[in-house]
Motif scaffolding. Structure first.
Motif, PDB file in Angstrom:
ATOM      1  N   LYS A  45       0.839  -1.188   0.000  1.00 27.32           N
ATOM      2  CA  LYS A  45       0.000   0.000   0.000  1.00 27.32           C
ATOM      3  C   LYS A  45       0.886   1.253   0.000  1.00 27.32           C
ATOM      4  N   PHE A  46       0.444   2.269  -0.715  1.00 29.43           N
ATOM      5  CA  PHE A  46       1.225   3.510  -0.805  1.00 29.43           C
ATOM      6  C   PHE A  46       0.811   4.481   0.306  1.00 29.43           C
ATOM      7  N   GLU A  47       1.819   5.015   1.003  1.00 24.23           N
ATOM      8  CA  GLU A  47       1.594   6.023   2.031  1.00 24.23           C
ATOM      9  C   GLU A  47       2.273   7.308   1.568  1.00 24.23           C
ATOM     10  N   SER A  48       1.471   8.320   1.347  1.00 23.28           N
ATOM     11  CA  SER A  48       2.001   9.572   0.801  1.00 23.28           C
ATOM     12  C   SER A  48       2.881  10.306   1.820  1.00 23.28           C
ATOM     13  N   PRO A  49       4.058  10.787   1.392  1.00 22.70           N
ATOM     14  CA  PRO A  49       4.942  11.523   2.303  1.00 22.70           C
ATOM     15  C   PRO A  49       4.470  12.956   2.537  1.00 22.70           C
ATOM     16  N   ILE A  50       3.623  13.467   1.635  1.00 26.45           N
ATOM     17  CA  ILE A  50       3.058  14.804   1.793  1.00 26.45           C
ATOM     18  C   ILE A  50       1.541  14.679   1.713  1.00 26.45           C
ATOM     19  N   HIS A  51       0.845  15.774   1.852  1.00 24.94           N
ATOM     20  CA  HIS A  51      -0.607  15.723   1.794  1.00 24.94           C
ATOM     21  C   HIS A  51      -1.022  15.140   0.446  1.00 24.94           C
ATOM     22  N   LEU A  52      -1.908  14.160   0.499  1.00 26.74           N
ATOM     23  CA  LEU A  52      -2.280  13.413  -0.704  1.00 26.74           C
ATOM     24  C   LEU A  52      -2.908  14.327  -1.763  1.00 26.74           C
ATOM     25  N   ASP A  53      -3.690  15.304  -1.320  1.00 28.75           N
ATOM     26  CA  ASP A  53      -4.320  16.200  -2.300  1.00 28.75           C
ATOM     27  C   ASP A  53      -3.279  16.954  -3.131  1.00 28.75           C
ATOM     28  N   LEU A  54      -2.173  17.328  -2.478  1.00 27.26           N
ATOM     29  CA  LEU A  54      -1.113  18.013  -3.205  1.00 27.26           C
ATOM     30  C   LEU A  54      -0.450  17.082  -4.208  1.00 27.26           C
ATOM     31  N   LEU A  55      -0.286  15.841  -3.791  1.00 29.02           N
ATOM     32  CA  LEU A  55       0.376  14.860  -4.650  1.00 29.02           C
ATOM     33  C   LEU A  55      -0.495  14.505  -5.862  1.00 29.02           C
ATOM     34  N   LEU A  56      -1.794  14.470  -5.653  1.00 29.69           N
ATOM     35  CA  LEU A  56      -2.699  14.065  -6.730  1.00 29.69           C
ATOM     36  C   LEU A  56      -2.904  15.146  -7.786  1.00 29.69           C
ATOM     37  N   LYS A  57      -2.394  16.328  -7.518  1.00 29.47           N
ATOM     38  CA  LYS A  57      -2.460  17.374  -8.548  1.00 29.47           C
ATOM     39  C   LYS A  57      -1.587  17.035  -9.750  1.00 29.47           C
ATOM     40  N   ASN A  58      -0.625  16.125  -9.510  1.00 26.85           N
ATOM     41  CA  ASN A  58       0.260  15.701 -10.581  1.00 26.85           C
ATOM     42  C   ASN A  58      -0.415  14.596 -11.394  1.00 26.85           C
ATOM     43  N   LYS A  59      -0.472  14.776 -12.704  1.00 27.94           N
ATOM     44  CA  LYS A  59      -1.128  13.826 -13.593  1.00 27.94           C
ATOM     45  C   LYS A  59      -0.461  12.459 -13.555  1.00 27.94           C
ATOM     46  N   ASP A  60       0.878  12.416 -13.491  1.00 34.92           N
ATOM     47  CA  ASP A  60       1.610  11.143 -13.484  1.00 34.92           C
ATOM     48  C   ASP A  60       1.287  10.327 -12.229  1.00 34.92           C
ATOM     49  N   VAL A  61       1.132  11.025 -11.125  1.00 34.46           N
ATOM     50  CA  VAL A  61       0.800  10.328  -9.867  1.00 34.46           C
ATOM     51  C   VAL A  61      -0.570   9.687  -9.976  1.00 34.46           C
ATOM     52  N   LYS A  62      -1.544  10.400 -10.503  1.00 36.43           N
ATOM     53  CA  LYS A  62      -2.894   9.863 -10.644  1.00 36.43           C
ATOM     54  C   LYS A  62      -2.904   8.602 -11.487  1.00 36.43           C
ATOM     55  N   GLU A  63      -2.075   8.589 -12.523  1.00 37.79           N
ATOM     56  CA  GLU A  63      -2.038   7.429 -13.414  1.00 37.79           C
ATOM     57  C   GLU A  63      -1.369   6.222 -12.762  1.00 37.79           C
ATOM     58  N   LYS A  64      -0.509   6.450 -11.794  1.00 41.69           N
ATOM     59  CA  LYS A  64       0.222   5.354 -11.145  1.00 41.69           C
ATOM     60  C   LYS A  64      -0.538   4.729  -9.971  1.00 41.69           C
ATOM     61  N   LEU A  65      -1.519   5.468  -9.411  1.00 45.16           N
ATOM     62  CA  LEU A  65      -2.146   5.028  -8.161  1.00 45.16           C
ATOM     63  C   LEU A  65      -3.608   4.619  -8.356  1.00 45.16           C
ATOM     64  N   ILE A  66      -4.028   3.683  -7.467  1.00 45.74           N
ATOM     65  CA  ILE A  66      -5.445   3.300  -7.332  1.00 45.74           C
ATOM     66  C   ILE A  66      -5.953   3.980  -6.065  1.00 45.74           C
ATOM     67  N   LEU A  67      -7.025   4.715  -6.192  1.00 44.26           N
ATOM     68  CA  LEU A  67      -7.608   5.399  -5.041  1.00 44.26           C
ATOM     69  C   LEU A  67      -8.881   4.680  -4.603  1.00 44.26           C
ATOM     70  N   VAL A  68      -8.943   4.351  -3.321  1.00 41.32           N
ATOM     71  CA  VAL A  68     -10.142   3.712  -2.744  1.00 41.32           C
ATOM     72  C   VAL A  68     -10.666   4.633  -1.662  1.00 41.32           C
ATOM     73  N   GLU A  69     -11.864   5.158  -1.880  1.00 42.71           N
ATOM     74  CA  GLU A  69     -12.467   6.074  -0.915  1.00 42.71           C
ATOM     75  C   GLU A  69     -13.493   5.329  -0.066  1.00 42.71           C
ATOM     76  N   VAL A  70     -13.281   5.331   1.248  1.00 39.20           N
ATOM     77  CA  VAL A  70     -14.190   4.656   2.184  1.00 39.20           C
ATOM     78  C   VAL A  70     -14.829   5.732   3.058  1.00 39.20           C
TER      79      VAL A  70
END
Length: 367
Positions: A45-70
Motif C-alpha cells: 500500500k502507498f503512504e504519501s509523504p506529503i498531503h495526498l491532495d497536493l500529490l494528486l495534482k500531478n497527472k503522473d501520480v494519478k495514473e500510477k495510483l489506485i484510489l479507494v475512498e471509504v
C-alpha cells in the motif's frame, strides 16, 4: 551528481523541497544534489509523504495510483488475486497499479439486510468478525425477526448474519417441538362439594409463532390458565363418584371444547388427561372402608357359593351310595384304609371273635 539505484519491484519518487518532480523506475539514475529520492514497494500500500491532495495534482501520480475512498459507516474489502487481505476503514487509501491484481468491495455498514453476498467463511475471519453480528435459530425452533423494533418476517432454522451498526436487530425464538405442560396440585370442588386435588397434563405444540409471540403475552402462562379453567368446568359438573368413573374422558372433553380457544394462542393440543386424583384424608378413609366392605361381601358370596357346591356334591354322592351297597362299602374301606395308614400296630384283646370282626370290617360283603 550522485547516483541512485532502484531495485526491481520498487519505484522511486523524486522530490525537490517537498514538491514531487518525477518517477524513476528500476535501475541506476543520476539525481541532483538537492533532490530527495523516496523508494516504495510496488507490492504494498502507498503512504504519501506529503498531503495526498497536493500529490494528486500531478497527472503522473494519478495514473500510477489506485484510489479507494471509504466513507463514514463503510468498510472496503481488499482482495489480492481473489484472496481477502485486509479491511479498509474510513478514509482514502492508495495502492500502486500494475504489479498486484487488486479488487475492492465497499460495504455499507448501515444496512440492516441479511448478509448473503459474501462467503460465510470470510465472515468468520479475524478481518471481518468484529463487524458482524449473528443470530442462530436451532433446528427445532422458529423465529421472528425484528429490525429497529419492527417485525420483518418469520424465519426458520439457520444462522443469520448482519452488519454491526446502531440499528437494533433482534429475534424472538420459540421451540416448535411437541411439549408437555404440567398442572399440578389443583384444588377443585366437585358437584357434591368434595374437595380434592388434581394433577393434570396436556401436550401442545406451537403452530403459529407470529400469533403466539406478537398477539399474546406469554402464551404458555395463558395456556396454563385456560387448562385450569377447563379442569374446573369439567370437574365442577360431576359428583366424586362420577369423576372417578369419567376421569379418562377429560382429555376428549378438552380437545373438543377448547380447540378454538387454544388456537387463538397460536398453539395446537394433541393429548390431555388427569394423572392423579388426590382425595382428602377423611374421604380416602371412608372409601377404603367401603372398598373393604365390598371385598368382604364378595368373599362371603364366593364362600357360600363354594359351600353350596360342596353340599350338592355330598348329596349326589350320598344318593349314589344309597342306591349301590357295594359303592357304600368301598367308601367305608377307603376311610378305613386312611385310618390304617396312621396306625403303627394293632393290639387284639377279647374273645376269639375279634379276628372275625376285623375280617368283617376289611372284607366287603358278597351278595
Amino acid at each position: 551528481m550522485p547516483y541512485v539505484t532502484i531495485k526491481e519491484g520498487t519505484i522511486g519518487m523524486v522530490f525537490m523541497k517537498d514538491k514531487f518532480e518525477r518517477f524513476i523506475e528500476a535501475g541506476e539514475h543520476r539525481v541532483k544534489y538537492k533532490e530527495i529520492v523516496r523508494t516504495y514497494d510496488l507490492f504494498s500500500k502507498f503512504e504519501s509523504p506529503i498531503h495526498l491532495d497536493l500529490l494528486l495534482k500531478n497527472k503522473d501520480v494519478k495514473e500510477k495510483l489506485i484510489l479507494v475512498e471509504v466513507r463514514e459507516n463503510e468498510i472496503a474489502l481488499q482482495y489480492e488475486k481473489r484472496f481477502l487481505k485486509a479491511v479498509l476503514r474510513t478514509g482514502i487509501h492508495t495502492f500502486w497499479k500494475g504489479e498486484v491484481d487488486y479488487e475492492f468491495k465497499v460495504i455499507d455498514l448501515t444496512s440492516t439486510e441479511e448478509i448473503t453476498d459474501l462467503d460465510t467463511n470470510i465472515l468468520y475471519t479475524s478481518f471481518l468478525a468484529p463487524f458482524v453480528r449473528q443470530h442462530v435459530v436451532e433446528a427445532f425452533q422458529k423465529g421472528l425477526l425484528f429490525v429497529d423494533g419492527e417485525f420483518v418476517r418469520v424465519i426458520g432454522p439457520g444462522t443469520y448474519k448482519f452488519w454491526k451498526n446502531s440499528v437494533p436487530i433482534t429475534m424472538s425464538k420459540v421451540d416448535t417441538r411437541q411439549q408437555q405442560l404440567e398442572i399440578s396440585g389443583q384444588e377443585i370442588l366437585t358437584k357434591d362439594k368434595a374437595a380434592l386435588r388434581v394433577n393434570f397434563y396436556v401436550h401442545y405444540q406451537v403452530a403459529d409463532i407470529k400469533l403466539a409471540i406478537m398477539e399474546n403475552k406469554n402464551f404458555v402462562d395463558q395456556l396454563y390458565m385456560l387448562m385450569q379453567f377447563a379442569l374446573r368446568e369439567f370437574i365442577g359438573t360431576l359428583s366424586l363418584d362420577e369423576l372417578l368413573e369419567k376421569k379418562d374422558e377429560i382429555g376428549t372433553y378438552i380437545l373438543s371444547n377448547f380447540k378454538d380457544k387454544v388456537k387463538s394462542l397460536g398453539v395446537e393440543l394433541f393429548n390431555a388427561g388427569i394423572r392423579d386424583v388426590i382425595l382428602p384424608g377423611e374421604v380416602k378413609e371412608i372409601m377404603n372402608q367401603v372398598l373393604v366392605a365390598q371385598k368382604r361381601a364378595q368373599a362371603n358370596i364366593i364362600t357360600r357359593r363354594e359351600e353350596t357346591a360342596s353340599t350338592r356334591s355330598l348329596l349326589n354322592t350320598a344318593k349314589l351310595m344309597e342306591d349301590n351297597g357295594m359303592l357304600f362299602k368301598l367308601k367305608e374301606m377307603e376311610y378305613i384304609e386312611k385310618i390304617a395308614e396312621k396306625i403303627g400296630e394293632i393290639t387284639v384283646s377279647g374273645n376269639g371273635n375279634a379276628v372275625e370282626q376285623l375280617k368283617e370290617i376289611f372284607t366287603p360283603n358278597k351278595k
